[in-house]
Write a protein that holds these residues in place. Sequence first.
Motif, PDB file in Angstrom:
ATOM      1  N   LEU A 146      -2.090  -5.738  -1.642  1.00 36.63           N
ATOM      2  CA  LEU A 146      -2.828  -6.948  -2.468  1.00 36.63           C
ATOM      3  C   LEU A 146      -2.476  -6.413  -4.012  1.00 36.63           C
ATOM      4  O   LEU A 146      -2.213  -5.800  -4.514  1.00 36.63           O
ATOM      5  CB  LEU A 146      -4.402  -6.003  -2.770  1.00 36.63           C
ATOM      6  CG  LEU A 146      -5.484  -6.704  -3.556  1.00 36.63           C
ATOM      7  CD1 LEU A 146      -5.591  -8.209  -2.620  1.00 36.63           C
ATOM      8  CD2 LEU A 146      -6.802  -6.229  -3.399  1.00 36.63           C
ATOM      9  N   LEU A 204      -1.175   2.701   8.028  1.00 38.27           N
ATOM     10  CA  LEU A 204       0.034   2.511   9.083  1.00 38.27           C
ATOM     11  C   LEU A 204       1.471   2.436   8.263  1.00 38.27           C
ATOM     12  O   LEU A 204       1.462   1.728   6.686  1.00 38.27           O
ATOM     13  CB  LEU A 204      -0.920   0.768   8.491  1.00 38.27           C
ATOM     14  CG  LEU A 204      -2.255   0.401   9.339  1.00 38.27           C
ATOM     15  CD1 LEU A 204      -2.838  -0.942   8.974  1.00 38.27           C
ATOM     16  CD2 LEU A 204      -1.696   0.664  10.554  1.00 38.27           C
ATOM     17  N   VAL A 216       1.060  -3.813   4.071  1.00 35.01           N
ATOM     18  CA  VAL A 216       0.359  -4.792   3.432  1.00 35.01           C
ATOM     19  C   VAL A 216      -0.101  -4.440   2.031  1.00 35.01           C
ATOM     20  O   VAL A 216      -0.562  -3.553   1.572  1.00 35.01           O
ATOM     21  CB  VAL A 216      -0.882  -5.215   4.952  1.00 35.01           C
ATOM     22  CG1 VAL A 216      -2.126  -6.314   3.359  1.00 35.01           C
ATOM     23  CG2 VAL A 216      -0.636  -4.995   6.145  1.00 35.01           C
ATOM     24  N   LEU A 251      -2.725  -2.065   0.125  1.00 31.95           N
ATOM     25  CA  LEU A 251      -3.531  -1.697   1.798  1.00 31.95           C
ATOM     26  C   LEU A 251      -3.486  -0.479   3.392  1.00 31.95           C
ATOM     27  O   LEU A 251      -3.917   0.093   3.470  1.00 31.95           O
ATOM     28  CB  LEU A 251      -4.233  -3.100   2.150  1.00 31.95           C
ATOM     29  CG  LEU A 251      -4.342  -3.492   0.792  1.00 31.95           C
ATOM     30  CD1 LEU A 251      -5.556  -5.077   1.279  1.00 31.95           C
ATOM     31  CD2 LEU A 251      -5.730  -2.592  -0.483  1.00 31.95           C
ATOM     32  N   PHE A 261      -4.312   3.620   6.005  1.00 29.88           N
ATOM     33  CA  PHE A 261      -5.166   3.321   6.888  1.00 29.88           C
ATOM     34  C   PHE A 261      -3.972   4.549   8.245  1.00 29.88           C
ATOM     35  O   PHE A 261      -3.983   4.426  10.022  1.00 29.88           O
ATOM     36  CB  PHE A 261      -5.152   2.437   7.706  1.00 29.88           C
ATOM     37  CG  PHE A 261      -6.892   1.582   6.689  1.00 29.88           C
ATOM     38  CD1 PHE A 261      -7.561   2.024   7.544  1.00 29.88           C
ATOM     39  CD2 PHE A 261      -6.424   0.977   6.525  1.00 29.88           C
ATOM     40  CE1 PHE A 261      -9.195   1.503   6.556  1.00 29.88           C
ATOM     41  CE2 PHE A 261      -7.514   0.157   5.506  1.00 29.88           C
ATOM     42  CZ  PHE A 261      -8.634   0.866   5.734  1.00 29.88           C
ATOM     43  N   ALA A 320     -10.633  -3.937  -0.530  1.00 29.36           N
ATOM     44  CA  ALA A 320      -8.842  -3.819  -0.844  1.00 29.36           C
ATOM     45  C   ALA A 320      -9.145  -3.339  -2.081  1.00 29.36           C
ATOM     46  O   ALA A 320      -8.069  -3.113  -2.611  1.00 29.36           O
ATOM     47  CB  ALA A 320      -8.286  -5.239  -0.436  1.00 29.36           C
ATOM     48  N   GLY A 321      -9.861  -3.729  -3.609  1.00 28.51           N
ATOM     49  CA  GLY A 321      -9.736  -4.159  -4.535  1.00 28.51           C
ATOM     50  C   GLY A 321      -9.612  -2.441  -5.012  1.00 28.51           C
ATOM     51  O   GLY A 321      -9.653  -2.352  -6.982  1.00 28.51           O
ATOM     52  N   VAL A 353     -12.239   0.265   3.472  1.00 29.00           N
ATOM     53  CA  VAL A 353     -12.481  -0.376   2.259  1.00 29.00           C
ATOM     54  C   VAL A 353     -12.153  -1.136   1.684  1.00 29.00           C
ATOM     55  O   VAL A 353     -11.883  -2.646   2.456  1.00 29.00           O
ATOM     56  CB  VAL A 353     -10.871   0.549   1.935  1.00 29.00           C
ATOM     57  CG1 VAL A 353     -10.918   2.039   2.077  1.00 29.00           C
ATOM     58  CG2 VAL A 353      -9.429   0.282   2.179  1.00 29.00           C
TER      59      VAL A 353
END
Lengths: 151, 151
Positions: B53, B46, B51, B40, B44, B12-13, B10
Amino acid sequence: MADETTPIAVEAGAVPPSQRRGGYPEPFATRGTGRVRRQLGDAFGLTNFGVNLTRLPAGGASALRHAHTREGEFIYILEGEPVLVTNAGETLLRPGMCAGFKAGSGNAHHLINRTRHDVVYLEVIYPDDDLGRAIAPDGSRLFVHNDGRPY
Amino acid sequence: MADETTPIAVEAGAVPPSQRRGGYPEPFATRGTGRVRRQLGDAFGLTNFGVNLTRLPAGGASALRHAHTREGEFIYILEGEPVLVTNAGETLLRPGMCAGFKAGSGNAHHLINRTRHDVVYLEVIYPDDDLGRAIAPDGSRLFVHNDGRPY
């Protein structure tokens, strides 16, 4: 308390590259071609997860295509346009794009740099299950079972 | 296997910002001013580590200054020049610089944007000890004790 030698902040690109190819034990060994990996988390004593700044030169690959059964992984592209190869095929990535691979998902993946320019990305690796990290007497990082036994 | 709705990669923004202020339970609640955080890793699946941004507008701060007793944290500056405030004082950061905070180190820290331009950074958060993550029925992420009880 943090060790007094722990820096407050560092230039990621100035961290010395790892001399070992990822530090993985077999069967996790990676075989990157030309890959340069800087272990950023180690500079701050972050041993529970890994954060690497990795540079793939023109024609380089991150590793043989692999699926993690014991690690979650996340990548964020900083420079260049690598191809991400997964079970679904090929996906061209650009700076600002990211991808994640859940531990045990079975989704094999790797990055290939088919361009004439370097690719630079951040990768975050989170060991799951029976894969922990330890610091060897010589200061290198290694993977251990959760009970501390080395692989 | 990965959920079929899981994307391969993807921008990120383009990940929708979190509607919650970090999703932390008290006493971990953060009080960022103007901070926009995109989770982010969630895209997925996770869930074992975070994580984000994160964008700090001019005059913004990442949070009240805080030390993590239960989390390790790593930040990597993508854009702008924030001031990192730690126990040791103030350190000006630039793109390509990173910093890490080991769980339990007692090193209180936050980022302040005193410039007239946005600051954008990646933050990796690794829950330690008795702090796990779970997905609520409405899809939001929350922190739980390791035995699954919510805070």
